[in-house]
Motif scaffolding. Structure first.
Motif, mmCIF file in Angstrom:
data_model
loop_
_atom_site.group_PDB
_atom_site.id
_atom_site.type_symbol
_atom_site.label_atom_id
_atom_site.label_comp_id
_atom_site.label_asym_id
_atom_site.label_seq_id
_atom_site.Cartn_x
_atom_site.Cartn_y
_atom_site.Cartn_z
ATOM 1 N N SER A 105 18.022 -9.177 70.591
ATOM 2 C CA SER A 105 18.624 -9.404 69.278
ATOM 3 C C SER A 105 17.945 -8.597 68.186
ATOM 4 C CB SER A 105 18.558 -10.890 68.914
ATOM 5 O OG SER A 105 19.357 -11.663 69.786
ATOM 6 N N VAL A 106 16.783 -8.009 68.485
ATOM 7 C CA VAL A 106 16.105 -7.139 67.520
ATOM 8 C C VAL A 106 16.770 -5.764 67.585
ATOM 9 C CG1 VAL A 106 13.932 -6.105 66.806
ATOM 10 C CG2 VAL A 106 13.952 -8.412 67.788
ATOM 11 N N ILE A 107 17.337 -5.342 66.471
ATOM 12 C CA ILE A 107 18.114 -4.102 66.434
ATOM 13 C C ILE A 107 17.632 -3.212 65.282
ATOM 14 C CG2 ILE A 107 20.158 -5.179 67.448
ATOM 15 C CD1 ILE A 107 21.330 -5.299 64.583
ATOM 16 N N PRO A 108 17.881 -1.896 65.363
ATOM 17 C CA PRO A 108 17.532 -1.027 64.237
ATOM 18 C C PRO A 108 18.476 -1.285 63.069
ATOM 19 C CG PRO A 108 18.649 0.222 65.946
ATOM 20 C CD PRO A 108 18.436 -1.152 66.503
ATOM 21 N N LEU A 109 17.914 -1.343 61.880
ATOM 22 C CA LEU A 109 18.709 -1.534 60.671
ATOM 23 C C LEU A 109 19.001 -0.167 60.037
ATOM 24 C CD1 LEU A 109 19.836 -3.910 58.935
ATOM 25 C CD2 LEU A 109 17.769 -3.697 57.525
ATOM 26 N N VAL A 110 17.962 0.529 59.611
ATOM 27 C CA VAL A 110 18.072 1.889 59.079
ATOM 28 C C VAL A 110 16.769 2.630 59.368
ATOM 29 C CG1 VAL A 110 19.678 1.341 57.193
ATOM 30 C CG2 VAL A 110 17.187 1.193 56.796
ATOM 31 N N PRO A 143 27.208 -1.810 60.540
ATOM 32 C CA PRO A 143 26.026 -2.311 61.244
ATOM 33 C C PRO A 143 25.988 -1.878 62.688
ATOM 34 C CG PRO A 143 27.672 -4.039 61.025
ATOM 35 C CD PRO A 143 28.183 -2.866 60.239
ATOM 36 N N ALA A 144 24.790 -1.816 63.234
ATOM 37 C CA ALA A 144 24.647 -1.603 64.662
ATOM 38 C C ALA A 144 25.199 -2.817 65.381
ATOM 39 C CB ALA A 144 23.172 -1.410 65.000
ATOM 40 N N ALA A 145 25.631 -2.611 66.631
ATOM 41 C CA ALA A 145 26.178 -3.722 67.399
ATOM 42 C C ALA A 145 25.147 -4.828 67.508
ATOM 43 C CB ALA A 145 26.588 -3.235 68.789
ATOM 44 N N ASN A 157 11.288 9.067 63.071
ATOM 45 C CA ASN A 157 10.984 8.206 61.942
ATOM 46 C C ASN A 157 11.070 6.727 62.304
ATOM 47 O OD1 ASN A 157 10.163 9.929 59.960
ATOM 48 N ND2 ASN A 157 12.087 9.928 58.822
ATOM 49 N N ALA A 158 10.248 5.944 61.621
ATOM 50 C CA ALA A 158 10.108 4.519 61.921
ATOM 51 C C ALA A 158 11.282 3.717 61.360
ATOM 52 C CB ALA A 158 8.798 4.001 61.328
ATOM 53 N N PRO A 159 11.866 2.827 62.159
ATOM 54 C CA PRO A 159 13.019 2.060 61.688
ATOM 55 C C PRO A 159 12.635 0.751 60.992
ATOM 56 C CG PRO A 159 12.645 1.573 63.995
ATOM 57 C CD PRO A 159 11.599 2.604 63.594
ATOM 58 N N PHE A 160 13.430 0.366 60.020
ATOM 59 C CA PHE A 160 13.460 -1.029 59.605
ATOM 60 C C PHE A 160 14.309 -1.747 60.647
ATOM 61 C CE2 PHE A 160 12.170 0.930 55.698
ATOM 62 C CZ PHE A 160 11.364 -0.022 55.089
ATOM 63 N N ASP A 181 13.341 15.640 47.907
ATOM 64 C CA ASP A 181 14.609 16.378 47.856
ATOM 65 C C ASP A 181 15.764 15.392 47.949
ATOM 66 O OD1 ASP A 181 16.588 18.246 47.886
ATOM 67 O OD2 ASP A 181 16.131 19.058 49.858
ATOM 68 N N ALA A 182 16.281 15.167 49.175
ATOM 69 C CA ALA A 182 17.481 14.341 49.339
ATOM 70 C C ALA A 182 17.240 13.156 50.264
ATOM 71 C CB ALA A 182 18.625 15.199 49.861
ATOM 72 N N GLU A 183 16.016 12.634 50.276
ATOM 73 C CA GLU A 183 15.696 11.524 51.173
ATOM 74 C C GLU A 183 16.581 10.303 50.903
ATOM 75 O OE1 GLU A 183 11.872 13.925 50.883
ATOM 76 O OE2 GLU A 183 13.469 13.280 49.503
ATOM 77 N N ARG A 184 16.946 9.624 51.980
ATOM 78 C CA ARG A 184 17.760 8.413 51.887
ATOM 79 C C ARG A 184 17.626 7.657 53.209
ATOM 80 N NH1 ARG A 184 22.335 9.638 49.689
ATOM 81 N NH2 ARG A 184 23.361 7.689 50.320
ATOM 82 N N PHE A 185 18.230 6.482 53.301
ATOM 83 C CA PHE A 185 18.247 5.740 54.562
ATOM 84 C C PHE A 185 19.532 6.040 55.330
ATOM 85 C CE2 PHE A 185 15.387 2.830 52.112
ATOM 86 C CZ PHE A 185 14.267 3.029 52.902
ATOM 87 N N LEU A 186 19.418 6.029 56.665
ATOM 88 C CA LEU A 186 20.535 6.310 57.560
ATOM 89 C C LEU A 186 20.603 5.260 58.654
ATOM 90 C CD1 LEU A 186 19.800 10.111 58.113
ATOM 91 C CD2 LEU A 186 21.496 9.159 56.529
ATOM 92 N N VAL A 187 21.802 5.014 59.142
ATOM 93 C CA VAL A 187 22.004 4.126 60.290
ATOM 94 C C VAL A 187 21.954 4.959 61.567
ATOM 95 C CG1 VAL A 187 23.624 2.575 61.452
ATOM 96 C CG2 VAL A 187 23.380 2.490 58.963
ATOM 97 N N VAL A 188 21.205 4.490 62.557
ATOM 98 C CA VAL A 188 21.158 5.153 63.868
ATOM 99 C C VAL A 188 21.342 4.110 64.956
ATOM 100 C CG1 VAL A 188 19.674 7.040 63.091
ATOM 101 C CG2 VAL A 188 18.644 4.960 64.034
ATOM 102 N N PRO A 189 21.813 4.518 66.135
ATOM 103 C CA PRO A 189 21.964 3.580 67.239
ATOM 104 C C PRO A 189 20.633 3.339 67.954
ATOM 105 C CG PRO A 189 22.651 5.746 67.943
ATOM 106 C CD PRO A 189 22.324 5.864 66.479
ATOM 107 N N ASP A 190 20.611 2.328 68.777
ATOM 108 C CA ASP A 190 19.421 2.030 69.578
ATOM 109 C C ASP A 190 19.009 3.219 70.436
ATOM 110 O OD1 ASP A 190 17.610 -0.015 71.198
ATOM 111 O OD2 ASP A 190 18.856 1.024 72.670
ATOM 112 N N SER A 191 19.952 3.988 70.925
ATOM 113 C CA SER A 191 19.647 5.119 71.808
ATOM 114 C C SER A 191 18.844 6.205 71.112
ATOM 115 C CB SER A 191 20.941 5.716 72.366
ATOM 116 O OG SER A 191 21.782 6.172 71.315
#
Length: 358
Positions: free
Chosen positions: A116-121, A31-33, A287-290, A339-349
């Motif tokens: 407290s609102v953070i990116p999920l994926v 998870p993101a911090a 891309n738009a985050p959940f 093709d190979a679409e999937r979800f990824l974790v990214v940081p707030d930055s």
């Protein structure tokens, strides 16, 4: 077009940097911090949706996500559909919703209101990577009117000044933040518009940049403003109208491409089959985050959601990443499997380029 190319370079540069934090996690699923959250609850979990994703035609797509989240956390999911971007953003920022799917601008606004609102994926690009995790902000004009925006063999935004213009919402990334930033940058180089600011694009009139300004309230609404001749130029994104239109000429997401409303399009396009428009600008957007409200979910719940969402099982779930066969059978998806679409974790930055436009 150098403004648009510059943004693409910035997007790709940041995407490359964003991989490093994700690569240090186990399987990219940590998870993101997040701030310390309360103990896990068993009550309903609220998921807020923008107007773009709140239509009846997308109910099955919303339910697919609701089922996935409910099965993962063992809690029922309530979908909070909305008619306004701000309602959705405030519901998460004010601790009235646990999860949402926002554009980058909406996430930045919610995060500013509540850290407290953070990116999920985020959804990846077609090759499964963060580098290609972009969609496109379009500026479109009715077919038959495109010649006045031509610039040699291509197109230019030079002649949009003085036109009737439609944005989506001033909380929209691809329907406002990106196009308004590009317009200000492009015209700010001209002596007569060197003091142009984003706020100058919000209202129309004789002494303003645009003759008239309308807000569609959703990407679909902004596109309909164009199709019904309420405006001359409209901003909206590719993915939000993908279920309603088809490419008929040119290259997908390239300037000069022509799109036509499908004969069997759902509301609000069902009254305009065959209507066509031409792209005079197409700009890549992060891309738009959940997003998750980490004060309403525990760190364990967030970790579980990220682990499941980034799994191969979800990447191959045809109600999350819909195959063409499923679409042909009548399912209206949020995401398509090409093709190979999937979800990824990214940081707030990862979303700092959007912050830099504000």
């Amino acid at each position: 077009m150098r403004v648009f190319l510059g943004l693409l370079v910035l997007v790709m540069a940041l995407a490359g940097c964003a991989q490093a934090p994700a690569a240090t996690t186990t399987g990219g699923n940590a998870p993101a911090a997040a701030p310390t959250a309360p103990a896990a609850a068993t009550g309903p979990l609220v998921m807020a949706w923008y107007p773009n994703e709140s239509g009846a035609d997308l109910k099955d797509a919303r339910d697919a996500f609701g089922t996935l989240i409910s099965d993962t956390l063992g809690r029922p999911v309530e979908h909070r559909t909305t008619t306004d971007y701000i309602i959705a953003i405030e519901s998460v920022a004010n601790n009235n919703a646990h999860l949402a799917w926002f554009g980058a601008e909406g996430y930045v606004q919610a995060n500013e209101r509540n850290s407290s609102v953070i990116p999920l994926v985020i959804p990846s690009g077609s090759n499964g990577s963060v580098e290609s995790a972009v969609y496109y902000s379009w500026l479109a004009v009715p077919r038959g009117e495109e010649d006045q925006y031509r610039d040699g063999d291509g197109f230019s935004i030079e002649n949009i000044q003085g036109k009737r213009f439609s944005f989506v919402s001033n909380s929209s990334t691809s329907g406002f933040r990106v196009p308004s930033s590009n317009i200000v940058t492009y015209f700010g180089e001209k002596p007569e518009w060197q003091n142009l600011e984003t706020e100058d694009l919000l209202e129309g009139g004789p002494n303003n940049f645009f003759a008239d300004v309308q807000f569609g309230g959703s990407h679909q609404g902004s596109a309909v403003n164009l199709i019904t001749d309420r405006v001359d130029v409209a901003a909206f994104c590719d993915s939000c109208v993908d279920n309603y239109v088809s490419l008929v000429e040119g290259t997908e997401n390239q300037v000069g491409a022509v799109y036509r409303v499908n004969d069997d399009a759902d509301e609000p396009f069902n009254q305009f089959p065959g209507a066509e428009f031409v792209l005079i600008a197409a700009v890549p957007v992060l891309n738009a985050p959940f997003v998750a409200n980490s004060s309403m979910l525990t760190a364990e719940e967030i970790q579980k959601l990220q682990a499941v969402l980034t799994s191969d099982e979800v990447a191959n779930n045809d109600k999350i990443f819909a195959t063409q066969a499923v679409i042909d059978a009548g399912f209206r998806p949020f995401f398509r499997k090409t093709d190979a679409e999937r979800f990824l974790v990214v940081p707030d930055s990862f979303f700092d380029p959007i912050r830099a436009m504000r």
